[in-house]
Design a protein around this motif. Structure first.
Motif, PDB file in Angstrom:
ATOM      1  N   PHE A 166       0.859  -1.182   0.000  1.00  9.88           N
ATOM      2  CA  PHE A 166       0.000   0.000   0.000  1.00  9.88           C
ATOM      3  C   PHE A 166       0.894   1.230   0.000  1.00  9.88           C
ATOM      4  O   PHE A 166       2.086   1.161   0.335  1.00  9.88           O
ATOM      5  CB  PHE A 166      -0.950   0.005   1.197  1.00  9.88           C
ATOM      6  CG  PHE A 166      -0.259   0.006   2.542  1.00  9.88           C
ATOM      7  CD1 PHE A 166       0.090   1.191   3.172  1.00  9.88           C
ATOM      8  CD2 PHE A 166       0.042  -1.203   3.181  1.00  9.88           C
ATOM      9  CE1 PHE A 166       0.727   1.202   4.400  1.00  9.88           C
ATOM     10  CE2 PHE A 166       0.692  -1.200   4.403  1.00  9.88           C
ATOM     11  CZ  PHE A 166       1.025   0.001   5.030  1.00  9.88           C
ATOM     12  N   ARG A 167       0.344   2.366  -0.403  1.00 12.76           N
ATOM     13  CA  ARG A 167       1.117   3.605  -0.450  1.00 12.76           C
ATOM     14  C   ARG A 167       0.867   4.397   0.828  1.00 12.76           C
ATOM     15  O   ARG A 167      -0.275   4.688   1.180  1.00 12.76           O
ATOM     16  CB  ARG A 167       0.748   4.445  -1.666  1.00 12.76           C
ATOM     17  CG  ARG A 167       1.722   5.588  -1.902  1.00 12.76           C
ATOM     18  CD  ARG A 167       1.374   6.369  -3.157  1.00 12.76           C
ATOM     19  NE  ARG A 167       1.650   5.641  -4.378  1.00 12.76           N
ATOM     20  CZ  ARG A 167       2.856   5.525  -4.920  1.00 12.76           C
ATOM     21  NH1 ARG A 167       3.906   6.056  -4.316  1.00 12.76           N
ATOM     22  NH2 ARG A 167       3.019   4.870  -6.056  1.00 12.76           N
ATOM     23  N   GLN A 168       1.968   4.705   1.530  1.00 14.92           N
ATOM     24  CA  GLN A 168       1.854   5.470   2.772  1.00 14.92           C
ATOM     25  C   GLN A 168       1.376   6.886   2.473  1.00 14.92           C
ATOM     26  O   GLN A 168       1.849   7.526   1.525  1.00 14.92           O
ATOM     27  CB  GLN A 168       3.216   5.495   3.482  1.00 14.92           C
ATOM     28  CG  GLN A 168       3.140   5.864   4.945  1.00 14.92           C
ATOM     29  CD  GLN A 168       4.501   5.710   5.613  1.00 14.92           C
ATOM     30  OE1 GLN A 168       5.468   6.334   5.173  1.00 14.92           O
ATOM     31  NE2 GLN A 168       4.580   4.877   6.636  1.00 14.92           N
ATOM     32  N   ALA A 169       0.453   7.368   3.271  1.00 16.51           N
ATOM     33  CA  ALA A 169      -0.206   8.653   2.985  1.00 16.51           C
ATOM     34  C   ALA A 169       0.775   9.818   2.984  1.00 16.51           C
ATOM     35  O   ALA A 169       0.767  10.664   2.078  1.00 16.51           O
ATOM     36  CB  ALA A 169      -1.315   8.889   3.986  1.00 16.51           C
ATOM     37  N   LYS A 170       1.629   9.906   3.994  1.00 15.13           N
ATOM     38  CA  LYS A 170       2.498  11.077   4.141  1.00 15.13           C
ATOM     39  C   LYS A 170       3.692  11.040   3.185  1.00 15.13           C
ATOM     40  O   LYS A 170       3.981  12.009   2.481  1.00 15.13           O
ATOM     41  CB  LYS A 170       2.984  11.190   5.583  1.00 15.13           C
ATOM     42  CG  LYS A 170       1.894  11.603   6.575  1.00 15.13           C
ATOM     43  CD  LYS A 170       2.487  11.798   7.962  1.00 15.13           C
ATOM     44  CE  LYS A 170       1.419  12.256   8.959  1.00 15.13           C
ATOM     45  NZ  LYS A 170       1.958  12.449  10.307  1.00 15.13           N
ATOM     46  N   THR A 171       4.398   9.927   3.183  1.00 13.09           N
ATOM     47  CA  THR A 171       5.656   9.859   2.406  1.00 13.09           C
ATOM     48  C   THR A 171       5.452   9.352   0.989  1.00 13.09           C
ATOM     49  O   THR A 171       6.350   9.466   0.155  1.00 13.09           O
ATOM     50  CB  THR A 171       6.661   8.929   3.108  1.00 13.09           C
ATOM     51  OG1 THR A 171       6.124   7.597   3.111  1.00 13.09           O
ATOM     52  CG2 THR A 171       6.914   9.376   4.539  1.00 13.09           C
ATOM     53  N   LYS A 172       4.287   8.769   0.712  1.00  9.65           N
ATOM     54  CA  LYS A 172       3.985   8.164  -0.596  1.00  9.65           C
ATOM     55  C   LYS A 172       4.838   6.927  -0.874  1.00  9.65           C
ATOM     56  O   LYS A 172       4.886   6.437  -2.015  1.00  9.65           O
ATOM     57  CB  LYS A 172       4.168   9.178  -1.738  1.00  9.65           C
ATOM     58  CG  LYS A 172       3.362  10.463  -1.580  1.00  9.65           C
ATOM     59  CD  LYS A 172       1.876  10.190  -1.535  1.00  9.65           C
ATOM     60  CE  LYS A 172       1.080  11.478  -1.416  1.00  9.65           C
ATOM     61  NZ  LYS A 172      -0.386  11.232  -1.343  1.00  9.65           N
ATOM     62  N   ALA A 173       5.514   6.413   0.151  1.00 12.90           N
ATOM     63  CA  ALA A 173       6.348   5.224  -0.025  1.00 12.90           C
ATOM     64  C   ALA A 173       5.469   3.993  -0.207  1.00 12.90           C
ATOM     65  O   ALA A 173       4.361   3.908   0.351  1.00 12.90           O
ATOM     66  CB  ALA A 173       7.259   5.036   1.181  1.00 12.90           C
ATOM     67  N   LEU A 174       5.962   3.028  -0.966  1.00 12.77           N
ATOM     68  CA  LEU A 174       5.271   1.758  -1.135  1.00 12.77           C
ATOM     69  C   LEU A 174       5.684   0.828   0.008  1.00 12.77           C
ATOM     70  O   LEU A 174       6.862   0.484   0.141  1.00 12.77           O
ATOM     71  CB  LEU A 174       5.629   1.130  -2.481  1.00 12.77           C
ATOM     72  CG  LEU A 174       5.304   1.972  -3.722  1.00 12.77           C
ATOM     73  CD1 LEU A 174       5.723   1.228  -4.984  1.00 12.77           C
ATOM     74  CD2 LEU A 174       3.823   2.316  -3.771  1.00 12.77           C
ATOM     75  N   VAL A 175       4.713   0.452   0.822  1.00 13.51           N
ATOM     76  CA  VAL A 175       4.987  -0.366   2.007  1.00 13.51           C
ATOM     77  C   VAL A 175       4.448  -1.770   1.772  1.00 13.51           C
ATOM     78  O   VAL A 175       3.247  -1.947   1.495  1.00 13.51           O
ATOM     79  CB  VAL A 175       4.345   0.250   3.261  1.00 13.51           C
ATOM     80  CG1 VAL A 175       4.654  -0.617   4.485  1.00 13.51           C
ATOM     81  CG2 VAL A 175       4.845   1.676   3.468  1.00 13.51           C
ATOM     82  N   LEU A 176       5.305  -2.771   1.862  1.00 14.86           N
ATOM     83  CA  LEU A 176       4.898  -4.150   1.620  1.00 14.86           C
ATOM     84  C   LEU A 176       4.018  -4.680   2.749  1.00 14.86           C
ATOM     85  O   LEU A 176       4.270  -4.434   3.927  1.00 14.86           O
ATOM     86  CB  LEU A 176       6.133  -5.047   1.501  1.00 14.86           C
ATOM     87  CG  LEU A 176       6.980  -4.883   0.240  1.00 14.86           C
ATOM     88  CD1 LEU A 176       8.306  -5.612   0.398  1.00 14.86           C
ATOM     89  CD2 LEU A 176       6.231  -5.404  -0.977  1.00 14.86           C
TER      90      LEU A 176
END
Length: 301
Positions: free
Chosen positions: A49-59
């Motif tokens: 999913f994409r983290q809201a604040k950093t926009k990082a892709l989190v497995l």
């Protein structure tokens, strides 16, 4: 499921960017998006999913598991392609440790020439740790190397060829050579000359010193076993040798090591576990194993 989807997934997690991943593979961004959707449909789960604040892709946990599996699958797929390529070309890359090569390479080369395989076998020489890395990485097909038994990777298929035996080398006039029951602890009161990190001798030597909690005096390190013998012959230091790395010398004394636990070390024939020994691969494996059996039989006579 297409293996390309795993490549796309692996790179996407690495770059954290659909745009960059698409550019890396020279495809459109929707191609990457569709690949991820196919994977998620196949496994019936969300992979990240994409983290809201950093926009990082989190497995997700499922994504973490797939990434680990994808890394192995892609690595093995690359190795298979390389191996089949070498089978087509009838070539094999063989690595050998310097000390082992010094002792065994002439005997190994003879049957390779007799079976008209010399042009098909590309031999390189390097240290034990590097040999293992290159076999795992696919740069080498086979390696003949000395290894500490407990350090070998489970991804390797290992055939033990013969054990190493370690000894102290001394000038007959050295005080240690005149003792009735010389010990390694007593030997460490004197300076040593040893083979350098290209060889396992250095690692084993320091492990033995650590057992006794003694900081050894190392006068000199070299990759030349003849130089080691020469310095011992001048009575400048003791040597720490194996029965592989250093040729016997009638004018020097070899002292067995009995007061400390010597690590188990073998010369091994190493390949990747998934590499099937067929064709040229099997021929070279047979030559190596038969050569060591023949040499061992001569030694025991």
């Amino acid at each position: 499921m297409n293996i390309k989807d795993l490549y796309y997934f692996q790179r996407l997690i690495s770059t954290q960017s659909y745009t960059q991943t698409a550019a890396d593979f020279h495809v459109s961004q929707p191609t990457i998006s569709q690949a991820i959707k196919r994977l998620e449909r196949h496994f019936q789960t969300t992979l990240f999913f994409r983290q809201a604040k950093t926009k990082a892709l989190v497995l997700t946990p499922s994504g973490q598991q797939l990434l680990l599996a994808a890394n192995d699958i892609i690595s093995n797929w690359q190795h298979v392609n390389e191996s089949i390529g070498h089978l087509r070309q009838h070539t094999l890359r063989l690595g050998i440790e310097p000390a082992v090569g010094e002792h065994y390479l002439p005997a190994l080369t003879k049957p390779i020439i007799e079976q008209d395989l010399l042009s098909s076998v590309h031999t390189v020489e390097m240290g034990a740790n590097q040999l293992v890395k290159q076999v795992l990485g696919g740069q080498l097909d086979l390696a003949v190397s000395g290894n500490l038994d407990q350090t070998l990777d489970e991804r390797l298929a290992v055939t033990p060829l013969r054990p190493f035996h370690f000894k102290i080398l001394a000038n007959p006039e050295h005080p240690l050579a005149k003792m009735a029951h010389p010990t390694f602890k007593e030997a460490l009161k004197s300076p040593f000359v040893i083979l350098n990190a290209t060889y396992l001798n250095k690692l084993v030597f320091h492990q033995l010193a650590e057992q006794l909690s003694i900081e050894p005096q190392v006068l000199f390190e070299s990759d030349n076993s003849t130089l080691i013998s020469g310095l011992v012959r001048e009575n400048l230091a003791l040597g720490f040798i194996s029965d592989i790395a250093t040729p016997p010398a009638d004018d020097l004394v070899e002292i067995p090591i009995e007061d400390v636990q010597v690590p188990s070390v073998h010369i091994n024939l190493i390949r990747r576990a998934h590499q099937f020994p067929i064709g040229l691969f099997k021929q070279i494996m047979d030559i190596v194993e038969q050569t060591f059996k023949a040499e061992d039989a001569v030694t025991k006579e």
